[in-house]
Design a protein around this motif. Structure first.
Motif, short mmCIF file in Angstrom:
data_model
loop_
_atom_site.label_atom_id
_atom_site.label_comp_id
_atom_site.label_asym_id
_atom_site.label_seq_id
_atom_site.Cartn_x
_atom_site.Cartn_y
_atom_site.Cartn_z
N UNK A 201 -19.43 -0.07 1.96
CA UNK A 201 -18.64 0.98 1.29
C UNK A 201 -17.18 0.93 1.75
N UNK A 202 -17.00 0.78 3.05
CA UNK A 202 -15.63 0.73 3.61
C UNK A 202 -14.90 -0.52 3.10
N UNK A 203 -15.58 -1.64 3.04
CA UNK A 203 -14.96 -2.87 2.54
C UNK A 203 -14.53 -2.72 1.09
N UNK A 204 -15.37 -2.07 0.29
CA UNK A 204 -15.01 -1.83 -1.11
C UNK A 204 -13.77 -0.96 -1.20
N UNK A 205 -13.69 0.05 -0.34
CA UNK A 205 -12.51 0.92 -0.32
C UNK A 205 -11.27 0.14 0.11
N UNK A 206 -11.42 -0.71 1.11
CA UNK A 206 -10.29 -1.53 1.56
C UNK A 206 -9.81 -2.46 0.45
N UNK A 207 -10.76 -3.04 -0.27
CA UNK A 207 -10.39 -3.94 -1.37
C UNK A 207 -9.60 -3.18 -2.44
N UNK A 208 -10.06 -1.97 -2.75
CA UNK A 208 -9.35 -1.17 -3.75
C UNK A 208 -7.94 -0.83 -3.29
N UNK A 209 -7.81 -0.47 -2.02
CA UNK A 209 -6.48 -0.15 -1.47
C UNK A 209 -5.58 -1.38 -1.53
N UNK A 211 -5.66 -3.86 -3.63
CA UNK A 211 -5.27 -4.11 -5.02
C UNK A 211 -4.19 -3.12 -5.46
N UNK A 212 -4.41 -1.84 -5.19
CA UNK A 212 -3.43 -0.82 -5.58
C UNK A 212 -2.10 -1.04 -4.87
N UNK A 223 15.18 -2.56 -2.34
CA UNK A 223 16.06 -2.07 -1.28
C UNK A 223 15.50 -0.91 -0.49
N UNK A 224 14.32 -0.43 -0.82
CA UNK A 224 13.76 0.74 -0.14
C UNK A 224 12.77 0.35 0.93
N UNK A 225 12.38 1.31 1.75
CA UNK A 225 11.40 1.03 2.79
C UNK A 225 9.99 1.07 2.23
N UNK A 226 9.83 1.59 1.01
CA UNK A 226 8.49 1.64 0.41
C UNK A 226 7.92 0.25 0.24
N UNK A 227 8.73 -0.69 -0.21
CA UNK A 227 8.25 -2.05 -0.47
C UNK A 227 7.71 -2.73 0.79
N UNK A 228 8.47 -2.77 1.91
CA UNK A 228 7.90 -3.42 3.10
C UNK A 228 6.70 -2.69 3.68
N UNK A 229 6.70 -1.35 3.62
CA UNK A 229 5.56 -0.60 4.15
C UNK A 229 4.30 -0.88 3.37
N UNK A 230 4.42 -0.77 2.04
CA UNK A 230 3.24 -0.96 1.19
C UNK A 230 2.82 -2.43 1.19
N UNK A 232 3.09 -4.58 3.69
CA UNK A 232 2.35 -4.83 4.93
C UNK A 232 0.94 -4.26 4.85
N UNK A 233 0.81 -3.08 4.25
CA UNK A 233 -0.51 -2.47 4.10
C UNK A 233 -1.41 -3.33 3.21
N UNK A 234 -0.83 -3.88 2.14
CA UNK A 234 -1.61 -4.73 1.24
C UNK A 234 -2.18 -5.93 1.99
N UNK A 235 -1.36 -6.54 2.84
CA UNK A 235 -1.80 -7.71 3.60
C UNK A 235 -2.92 -7.32 4.58
N UNK A 236 -2.71 -6.23 5.32
CA UNK A 236 -3.70 -5.81 6.31
C UNK A 236 -5.05 -5.52 5.65
N UNK A 237 -5.03 -4.77 4.55
CA UNK A 237 -6.30 -4.39 3.93
C UNK A 237 -6.95 -5.58 3.22
N UNK A 238 -6.16 -6.52 2.72
CA UNK A 238 -6.74 -7.72 2.10
C UNK A 238 -7.44 -8.57 3.15
#
Length: 268
Positions: A201-209, A211-212, A223-230, A232-238
């Protein structure tokens, strides 16, 4: 309109310290709360655990020597306590996950332009660190759900050393024809099935995160901090999705045929 956006950012950002404090409090509670909530008859608190290991050794030896299919006596008392102990930890681990996710969302919601590469790297580190913390807290929650739902097999991990496990595991030679051994084998299968399902269940949630987050990176302002933050999160959860998917598959196999893995646990 600009003033309204700034006001929303300030309001969202103002709660970030609160969520950080909640996450920290949940982490502390995860460590110290179980002994206060369910008591500490076995000395399982952060100051020790030796009496718990001794109690587990005696309880497991007594059960295996009883040749009984039903867990009773000292081992029943120990597993009841151990289940309650883990449920308390589950609550605090989930609280930490919720607080960390909320903290990350607040930081992203208040994203502002960054003028330097160093600033963008910093926010990527922040996003990655928060994501790693969410992954870690989620895994702690899963591990404790496993201990709460299959406390008998979880209690086997309390046996203090390899020689103790090997001595207890000598009864495995009796095979599943012995009721006590059959009970251990069955519970060990349950132990790994619980992990496979909850972690799945957790892995499925991580996969969804992942992708989003990947989709949001593509739409985010460069130019915003949203792009690097998000990003990095995409890489970690993938990465977490791929790595933990292997663990889920391995536990499914053990749940289907638990006896070889239980023998290996006892013999080292």
């Amino acid at each position: 309109m600009a003033h309204a956006v700034d006001a929303r950012r300030r309001g969202a950002g103002g709660s970030a310290p609160v969520w950080a404090a909640v996450a920290a409090a949940a982490g502390v509670g995860f460590v110290i709360a179980p002994s206060f909530v369910v008591g500490d008859p076995y000395g399982a608190g952060i100051t020790g655990g030796r009496r718990l290991a001794v109690a587990a050794t005696g309880a497991v030896d007594g059960f295996l020597g009883s040749h009984a299919a039903t867990v009773s006596g000292p081992l029943a008392d120990l597993t009841d306590y151990w289940s309650q102990y883990h449920w308390v930890k589950v609550v605090f681990a989930i609280a930490a996950v919720v607080a960390l996710v909320a903290l990350g969302r607040r930081l992203v919601a208040t994203a502002a332009p960054t003028s330097t590469r160093a600033a963008r790297v910093w926010w990527a580190v922040v996003g990655g660190a928060l994501s790693l913390a969410v992954v870690a807290a989620s895994l702690l929650a899963v591990a404790n759900v496993q201990g709460a739902l299959a406390p008998l097999s979880s209690a086997l991990s309390l046996l203090p050393d390899e020689s103790t496990r090997a001595a207890a595991g000598g009864v495995m030679s009796r095979g599943a024809t012995d009721p006590a051994v059959a009970t251990l084998i069955s519970d060990f299968g349950r132990y790994h099935a619980v992990l496979a399902v909850s972690l799945g269940v957790v892995v499925a949630a991580f996969a969804a995160v992942a992708v989003v987050a990947t989709r949001r990176v593509r739409r985010a302002d460069r130019g915003g901090r949203r792009r690097p933050m998000v990003g990095a999160s995409a890489v970690v959860f993938a990465v977490a999705t791929l790595a933990l998917g292997v663990v889920v598959a391995a536990n499914i196999g053990t749940a289907v045929d638990p006896e070889p893995a239980l023998r290996l646990f006892f013999t080292g």
